[in-house]
Design a protein around this motif. Structure first.
Motif, PDB file in Angstrom:
ATOM      1  N   ASP A  75      85.653   3.859  67.305  1.00  0.00           N
ATOM      2  CA  ASP A  75      84.266   4.188  67.649  1.00  0.00           C
ATOM      3  C   ASP A  75      83.835   5.517  67.022  1.00  0.00           C
ATOM      4  OD1 ASP A  75      84.305   1.869  69.151  1.00  0.00           O
ATOM      5  OD2 ASP A  75      84.690   2.914  71.046  1.00  0.00           O
ATOM      6  N   ALA A  76      84.690   6.529  67.155  1.00  0.00           N
ATOM      7  CA  ALA A  76      84.324   7.861  66.664  1.00  0.00           C
ATOM      8  C   ALA A  76      84.246   7.900  65.139  1.00  0.00           C
ATOM      9  CB  ALA A  76      85.339   8.893  67.163  1.00  0.00           C
ATOM     10  N   GLN A  77      85.198   7.258  64.473  1.00  0.00           N
ATOM     11  CA  GLN A  77      85.211   7.329  63.022  1.00  0.00           C
ATOM     12  C   GLN A  77      84.096   6.495  62.394  1.00  0.00           C
ATOM     13  OE1 GLN A  77      89.053   7.177  61.089  1.00  0.00           O
ATOM     14  NE2 GLN A  77      90.032   8.281  62.757  1.00  0.00           N
ATOM     15  N   LYS A  78      83.729   5.384  63.031  1.00  0.00           N
ATOM     16  CA  LYS A  78      82.572   4.639  62.535  1.00  0.00           C
ATOM     17  C   LYS A  78      81.306   5.478  62.657  1.00  0.00           C
ATOM     18  CE  LYS A  78      84.039  -0.184  63.083  1.00  0.00           C
ATOM     19  NZ  LYS A  78      83.780  -1.473  63.779  1.00  0.00           N
ATOM     20  N   SER A  79      81.182   6.216  63.750  1.00  0.00           N
ATOM     21  CA  SER A  79      80.030   7.093  63.936  1.00  0.00           C
ATOM     22  C   SER A  79      80.011   8.193  62.876  1.00  0.00           C
ATOM     23  CB  SER A  79      80.062   7.702  65.341  1.00  0.00           C
ATOM     24  OG  SER A  79      79.002   8.618  65.524  1.00  0.00           O
ATOM     25  N   GLU A  80      81.180   8.772  62.606  1.00  0.00           N
ATOM     26  CA  GLU A  80      81.262   9.830  61.589  1.00  0.00           C
ATOM     27  C   GLU A  80      80.991   9.277  60.195  1.00  0.00           C
ATOM     28  OE1 GLU A  80      84.304  12.983  63.779  1.00  0.00           O
ATOM     29  OE2 GLU A  80      85.120  11.531  62.348  1.00  0.00           O
ATOM     30  N   MET A  81      81.381   8.037  59.929  1.00  0.00           N
ATOM     31  CA  MET A  81      81.078   7.437  58.635  1.00  0.00           C
ATOM     32  C   MET A  81      79.568   7.312  58.433  1.00  0.00           C
ATOM     33  SD  MET A  81      84.108   4.557  58.536  1.00  0.00           S
ATOM     34  CE  MET A  81      83.440   3.616  57.168  1.00  0.00           C
ATOM     35  N   ALA A  82      78.848   6.948  59.479  1.00  0.00           N
ATOM     36  CA  ALA A  82      77.391   6.866  59.389  1.00  0.00           C
ATOM     37  C   ALA A  82      76.789   8.244  59.150  1.00  0.00           C
ATOM     38  CB  ALA A  82      76.828   6.251  60.666  1.00  0.00           C
ATOM     39  N   LEU A  83      77.335   9.253  59.845  1.00  0.00           N
ATOM     40  CA  LEU A  83      76.869  10.622  59.652  1.00  0.00           C
ATOM     41  C   LEU A  83      77.126  11.084  58.225  1.00  0.00           C
ATOM     42  CD1 LEU A  83      75.876  13.410  60.612  1.00  0.00           C
ATOM     43  CD2 LEU A  83      78.210  13.859  61.416  1.00  0.00           C
ATOM     44  N   MET A  84      78.306  10.785  57.696  1.00  0.00           N
ATOM     45  CA  MET A  84      78.645  11.217  56.336  1.00  0.00           C
ATOM     46  C   MET A  84      77.789  10.504  55.296  1.00  0.00           C
ATOM     47  SD  MET A  84      82.768  11.964  56.410  1.00  0.00           S
ATOM     48  CE  MET A  84      83.295  10.417  57.162  1.00  0.00           C
ATOM     49  N   ALA A  85      77.406   9.264  55.556  1.00  0.00           N
ATOM     50  CA  ALA A  85      76.503   8.554  54.643  1.00  0.00           C
ATOM     51  C   ALA A  85      75.166   9.284  54.564  1.00  0.00           C
ATOM     52  CB  ALA A  85      76.309   7.113  55.108  1.00  0.00           C
ATOM     53  N   ASP A  86      74.674   9.744  55.699  1.00  0.00           N
ATOM     54  CA  ASP A  86      73.426  10.502  55.729  1.00  0.00           C
ATOM     55  C   ASP A  86      73.584  11.842  54.998  1.00  0.00           C
ATOM     56  OD1 ASP A  86      72.123   8.537  57.152  1.00  0.00           O
ATOM     57  OD2 ASP A  86      72.437   9.492  59.117  1.00  0.00           O
ATOM     58  N   MET A  87      74.726  12.483  55.198  1.00  0.00           N
ATOM     59  CA  MET A  87      74.962  13.769  54.541  1.00  0.00           C
ATOM     60  C   MET A  87      75.051  13.608  53.021  1.00  0.00           C
ATOM     61  SD  MET A  87      77.656  15.327  57.346  1.00  0.00           S
ATOM     62  CE  MET A  87      77.952  16.899  56.508  1.00  0.00           C
ATOM     63  N   LEU A  88      75.666  12.532  52.583  1.00  0.00           N
ATOM     64  CA  LEU A  88      75.743  12.264  51.138  1.00  0.00           C
ATOM     65  C   LEU A  88      74.349  11.991  50.572  1.00  0.00           C
ATOM     66  CD1 LEU A  88      78.980  10.074  50.980  1.00  0.00           C
ATOM     67  CD2 LEU A  88      78.596  12.219  49.738  1.00  0.00           C
ATOM     68  N   LYS A  89      73.544  11.248  51.309  1.00  0.00           N
ATOM     69  CA  LYS A  89      72.181  10.944  50.855  1.00  0.00           C
ATOM     70  C   LYS A  89      71.371  12.233  50.712  1.00  0.00           C
ATOM     71  CE  LYS A  89      68.226   7.994  51.984  1.00  0.00           C
ATOM     72  NZ  LYS A  89      67.686   6.982  52.946  1.00  0.00           N
ATOM     73  N   LYS A  90      71.541  13.146  51.660  1.00  0.00           N
ATOM     74  CA  LYS A  90      70.832  14.427  51.606  1.00  0.00           C
ATOM     75  C   LYS A  90      71.224  15.222  50.356  1.00  0.00           C
ATOM     76  CE  LYS A  90      70.724  17.026  55.198  1.00  0.00           C
ATOM     77  NZ  LYS A  90      71.145  17.722  56.459  1.00  0.00           N
ATOM     78  N   ARG A  91      72.440  14.998  49.888  1.00  0.00           N
ATOM     79  CA  ARG A  91      72.945  15.725  48.730  1.00  0.00           C
ATOM     80  C   ARG A  91      72.771  14.933  47.439  1.00  0.00           C
ATOM     81  NH1 ARG A  91      74.944  17.233  53.251  1.00  0.00           N
ATOM     82  NH2 ARG A  91      75.602  19.382  53.610  1.00  0.00           N
ATOM     83  N   GLY A  92      71.993  13.855  47.515  1.00  0.00           N
ATOM     84  CA  GLY A  92      71.695  13.073  46.321  1.00  0.00           C
ATOM     85  C   GLY A  92      72.870  12.310  45.773  1.00  0.00           C
ATOM     86  N   ALA A  93      73.847  12.031  46.653  1.00  0.00           N
ATOM     87  CA  ALA A  93      75.051  11.319  46.205  1.00  0.00           C
ATOM     88  C   ALA A  93      75.040   9.912  46.800  1.00  0.00           C
ATOM     89  CB  ALA A  93      76.300  12.077  46.620  1.00  0.00           C
TER      90      ALA A  93
END
Length: 206
Positions: free
Chosen positions: A188-206
């Motif tokens: 549960d926690a790592q799936k949530s963090e994966m979604a967060l990291m996807a957003d963080m990558l998008k913010k960085r144009g990656a």
């Protein structure tokens, strides 16, 4: 969670596990499970393999902490490092209390999941799916700023994907209730963090 809190959580978890022989069955496949896991069990295999998997996540998080000043990435890295270090301590503690070795020679990683051919694969230091290779770790150590942030987020996303796969295996195969609960919490926690990291990558144009 600080080190003292982590130790308290581990102590409570271990007390719950062994008070009255806290092994229960969740399916017909676990009806014959022994009261204490044996070395070849899914319980022991998961504890060993996920401890190794977690250790690399902690290492990568400490690396990126020193390679960027971005507070968002540093905060994520801190959370991952602390959470996975505490979970690793719990799993190694279970192995100690079960009287089982933390390392077993001749047994391929994830063999308890039916992935015994993993040991024959040449993955440049990546012992299990999702783990970074030695070359990728070296690249992260050389990077800085946005480059380090993006590389860390990409590597940790893959690391989490591999970790979720392994934790789901424990949810299905492990016999010790508290270990299965921990594994489900990881999913549960790592799936949530994966979604967060996807957003963080998008913010960085990656």
């Amino acid at each position: 969670m600080n080190r003292t809190q982590g130790a308290a959580v581990a102590a409570v978890a271990l007390a719950v596990l062994f008070a009255g022989g806290a092994v229960t069955v969740a399916s017909a496949d676990r009806d014959e499970a022994p009261s204490t896991p044996v070395s070849s069990s899914a319980d022991a295999g998961f504890a060993r393999d996920m401890s190794v998997h977690h250790q690399q996540a902690v290492e990568m998080s400490f690396i990126v902490r020193d390679r960027t000043k971005d507070e968002e990435v540093r905060r994520l890295a801190y959370d991952i490092a602390n959470t996975q270090a505490n979970q690793r301590g719990m799993m190694l503690g279970w192995l100690d209390l079960w009287g089982l070795p933390k390392n077993v020679s001749g047994v391929a990683p994830m063999a308890w999941m039916g992935m015994g051919d993993m040991g024959s694969m040449d993955m440049d230091g990546a012992l299990m799916p999702g783990m970074a290779t030695n070359a990728q770790l070296d690249e992260l150590r050389r990077a800085s700023g946005r480059e380090a942030e993006v590389l860390y987020l990409k590597l940790m996303t893959e690391h989490h994907r591999g970790g979720v796969h392994m934790a789901e295996g424990c949810v299905q195969k492990c016999s010790v209730d508290i270990e299965r609960n921990l594994a489900q919490g990881m999913v549960d926690a790592q799936k949530s963090e994966m979604a967060l990291m996807a957003d963080m990558l998008k913010k960085r144009g990656a």
